[in-house]
Design an enzyme around this catalytic site. Structure first.
Site, PDB file in Angstrom:
ATOM      1  N   LYS A  27       0.866  -1.184   0.000  1.00 19.08           N
ATOM      2  CA  LYS A  27       0.000   0.000   0.000  1.00 19.08           C
ATOM      3  C   LYS A  27       0.897   1.227   0.000  1.00 19.08           C
ATOM      4  CE  LYS A  27      -4.509   0.954   0.559  1.00 19.08           C
ATOM      5  NZ  LYS A  27      -5.677   0.250   0.044  1.00 19.08           N
TER       6      LYS A  27
ATOM      7  N   VAL B 270     -17.303   3.986  -2.729  1.00 17.86           N
ATOM      8  CA  VAL B 270     -17.862   2.658  -2.466  1.00 17.86           C
ATOM      9  C   VAL B 270     -19.261   2.774  -1.860  1.00 17.86           C
ATOM     10  CG1 VAL B 270     -17.566   0.478  -1.235  1.00 17.86           C
ATOM     11  CG2 VAL B 270     -15.559   1.687  -2.095  1.00 17.86           C
TER      12      VAL B 270
ATOM     13  N   GLY C  32     -20.491   6.877   5.454  1.00 14.65           N
ATOM     14  CA  GLY C  32     -19.543   7.265   4.393  1.00 14.65           C
ATOM     15  C   GLY C  32     -20.123   6.896   3.039  1.00 14.65           C
ATOM     16  N   VAL C  33     -20.563   7.910   2.283  1.00 12.11           N
ATOM     17  CA  VAL C  33     -21.146   7.618   0.965  1.00 12.11           C
ATOM     18  C   VAL C  33     -20.241   8.172  -0.136  1.00 12.11           C
ATOM     19  CG1 VAL C  33     -23.535   7.211   1.592  1.00 12.11           C
ATOM     20  CG2 VAL C  33     -22.753   9.565   1.318  1.00 12.11           C
ATOM     21  N   GLY C  34     -18.985   7.738  -0.085  1.00 16.56           N
ATOM     22  CA  GLY C  34     -18.011   8.106  -1.113  1.00 16.56           C
ATOM     23  C   GLY C  34     -18.118   7.136  -2.279  1.00 16.56           C
TER      24      GLY C  34
END
Ligand code: NAD
Length: 366
Positions: free
Chosen positions: A92, A195, A191-193
Site C-alpha cells: 500500500k 464505495v 460514508g457515501v463516497g
C-alpha cells in the site's frame, strides 16, 4: 514510572520494531521538494506474488500516523489477497498532504518512485485517488492498475468493491437471521463516497431501509436525493437503532467508545481496518453477540478487479464472478468463528496465513 520509556517500549515504537511486530518486508520513504511529494510505500509480504494495493492520499496530522496507516493497510492487503485466492502479495502507498498538491508533476514523480521498485509494488486507487490520477502515474511506470476501461484497464474498482461488500452483508444476514433477505432491514451506511454510494444502490434495490451519513454534507444530500436513502447525522451513528452497521468511511470506527453504544446484529462494511485494535475490539463484538464480517474479506472486490487487470486482458464478468465467492467464504468464516468461539477477524487471518504458508512450500519446487 509512567512517562519513562523502557528499552522494550522504545523497541516497540521504533520503525524496525513495528516492521518486526507486523511482519513487513520493506518500507520506502519518497521525497521530492519541487512537487511537495511525501510518500510512503509499504510492502508487507510478497510470498504469493508482487505486492498490489492502492495509494491513499490523506492530510495526516503527523508522519507517524501516516506510517501507521501504511503499515496497517499493507498488512490488510496481504490477508485480502491470500483469502481471496489471488497470487499477489500485500502492499500500500500513502501520499501525505492535501489533494490540492495533486499536479501532473506530483503524480508522475510518484510514478517514478513506483517504477524504481521494479514491480515489487503495483499501485491502484484508494481514498482521494481517481482513475485520472492513475493515468498520470502510468506515464512513468507500468506497475499501475485501475486505469480506464477505454485504455484496457478495469476502471474504477469501487463498484466491484461495493458489490462484494453487498454480498458480504447478505451472507452475514444469512448467518444471523437464517436467510439472506435484506428486505426491511435497517442498515446504516457510514460514508457515501466511491464505495458507499454504490453499496446504497444495491441495498435500496433490495428494499432495505437505508440510512446514510457523511461528514461531507453536500455529498450526503446528493446521494440521499439520488437513491432515496435517509440522511442522518454523523454524530448519532453508533446508538442509532439499526440491524446492520456498514462502515464505509475510514478505519478504526470500532473502538472502546463506539462498541458499547452499538445495538445492531451485524457489522459489515467496506472500510479498511475497522477494528481499532484487532484483538480487543474483535473480542468485544463477540461478547456483545454482534456478527462481524472481516473487512479485508468482504471489501476484496476492488482488489479482485485490479488483479484481473494486472494479469492482462481485463474481463469484467470474470472479476464479478470471482467477487461472488465472497458470499461463501464469509459464511464459512462466520461458521468457523461460531464453532471455535474465536472472533471472525482472527479466523479469517488464520485462513489467509495458512494459504501463504502452504504456498511458500509449493514455491520451493522448481
Ligand atoms: P471515499 O473517500 O470516496 O469515501 C469515503 C467517504 O467517507 C467520504 O465521502 C468522506 O466524506 C466520508 N467520511 C470520512 N469520515 C467520515 C466519518 N467520520 N463519518 C461519515 N463519513 C465520513 O473512499 P472510498 O473509495 O469510498 O473508500 C471507503 C473505504 O473503503 C475506505 O476505508 C477504503 O480504504 C475502503 N476500500 C475502498 C475500496 C475501493 O475500491 N475504493 C476497496 C477496498 C476498501
Amino acid at each position: 514510572m509512567s512517562g519513562i520509556k523502557t528499552a522494550e517500549t522504545e523497541k516497540e515504537e521504533s520503525i524496525f520494531g513495528q516492521l518486526s511486530a507486523m511482519g513487513h518486508e520493506q518500507v520506502v520513504f519518497c521525497h521530492d521538494e519541487p512537487t511537495g511529494l511525501k510518500a510512503i510505500i509499504a510492502i508487507h509480504n510478497t510470498v504469493l506474488g508482487p505486492s498490489l494495493g492502492g495509494t491513499r492520499m490523506w492530510h495526516y496530522a503527523t508522519d507517524e500516523s501516516a506510517i501507521t496507516d501504511a503499515l496497517r493497510l499493507s498488512r490488510g492487503m496481504t490477508f485480502k489477497a491470500a483469502i481471496s485466492g489471488l497470487n499477489i502479495g500485500g502492499g500500500k502507498a500513502v501520499l501525505i498532504g492535501d489533494t490540492s498538491l495533486k499536479t501532473e508533476a506530483y503524480l508522475r514523480r510518484f510514478g517514478r518512485f513506483v517504477e524504481s521498485l521494479n514491480g515489487r509494488y503495483v499501485t491502484a486507487e484508494d481514498v482521494n485517488m481517481k482513475t485520472r490520477d492513475m493515468e498520470y502515474i502510468a506515464m512513468e511506470t507500468s506497475h499501475v492498475t485501475g486505469l480506464p476501461e477505454i485504455k484496457g484497464g478495469g476502471g474504477d474498482p469501487s463498484p466491484v468493491t461495493a458489490y462484494g461488500t453487498y454480498l458480504g452483508i447478505k451472507s452475514a444476514a444469512k448467518k444471523a437471521y437464517g436467510n439472506d433477505s435484506l428486505v426491511g432491514k435497517r442498515i446504516v451506511v457510514q460514508g457515501v463516497g466511491q464505495v458507499g454510494k454504490y453499496l446504497v444502490e444495491h441495498l435500496i434495490k433490495e428494499k432495505a431501509q437505508v440510512f446514510i451519513t457523511d461528514i461531507f454534507e453536500e455529498k450526503l444530500s446528493e446521494v440521499a436525493k439520488l437513491t432515496g436513502a435517509q440522511a442522518i447525522s454523523s454524530a448519532s451513528v453508533y446508538d442509532f437503532p439499526m440491524d446492520i452497521y456498514a462502515p464505509c468511511a475510514l478505519g478504526a470506527t470500532l473502538n472502546d467508545f463506539s462498541i458499547p453504544s452499538l445495538t445492531c446484529d451485524i457489522v459489515a462494511g467496506a472500510a479498511n481496518n475497522q477494528l481499532a485494535d484487532e484483538e480487543t475490539h474483535g473480542q468485544m463484538l463477540v461478547e456483545k453477540g454482534i456478527i462481524y464480517s472481516p473487512d479485508f474479506l468482504i471489501n476484496a472486490g476492488g482488489l479482485i478487479n485490479v488483479y484481473s487487470e494486472y494479469l492482462g486482458g481485463y474481463k469484467k464478468e470474470l472479476a464479478l464472478k470471482q467477487t461472488e465467492a465472497i458470499y461463501d467464504t464469509n459464511l464459512r468464516v462466520l461458521q468457523l468463528a461460531e464453532d471455535s468461539g474465536m472472533p471472525p477477524q482472527q479466523v479469517a487471518i488464520d485462513m489467509a496465513l495458512k494459504r501463504i504458508s502452504s504456498m511458500s512450500k509449493v514455491k520451493l519446487a522448481y
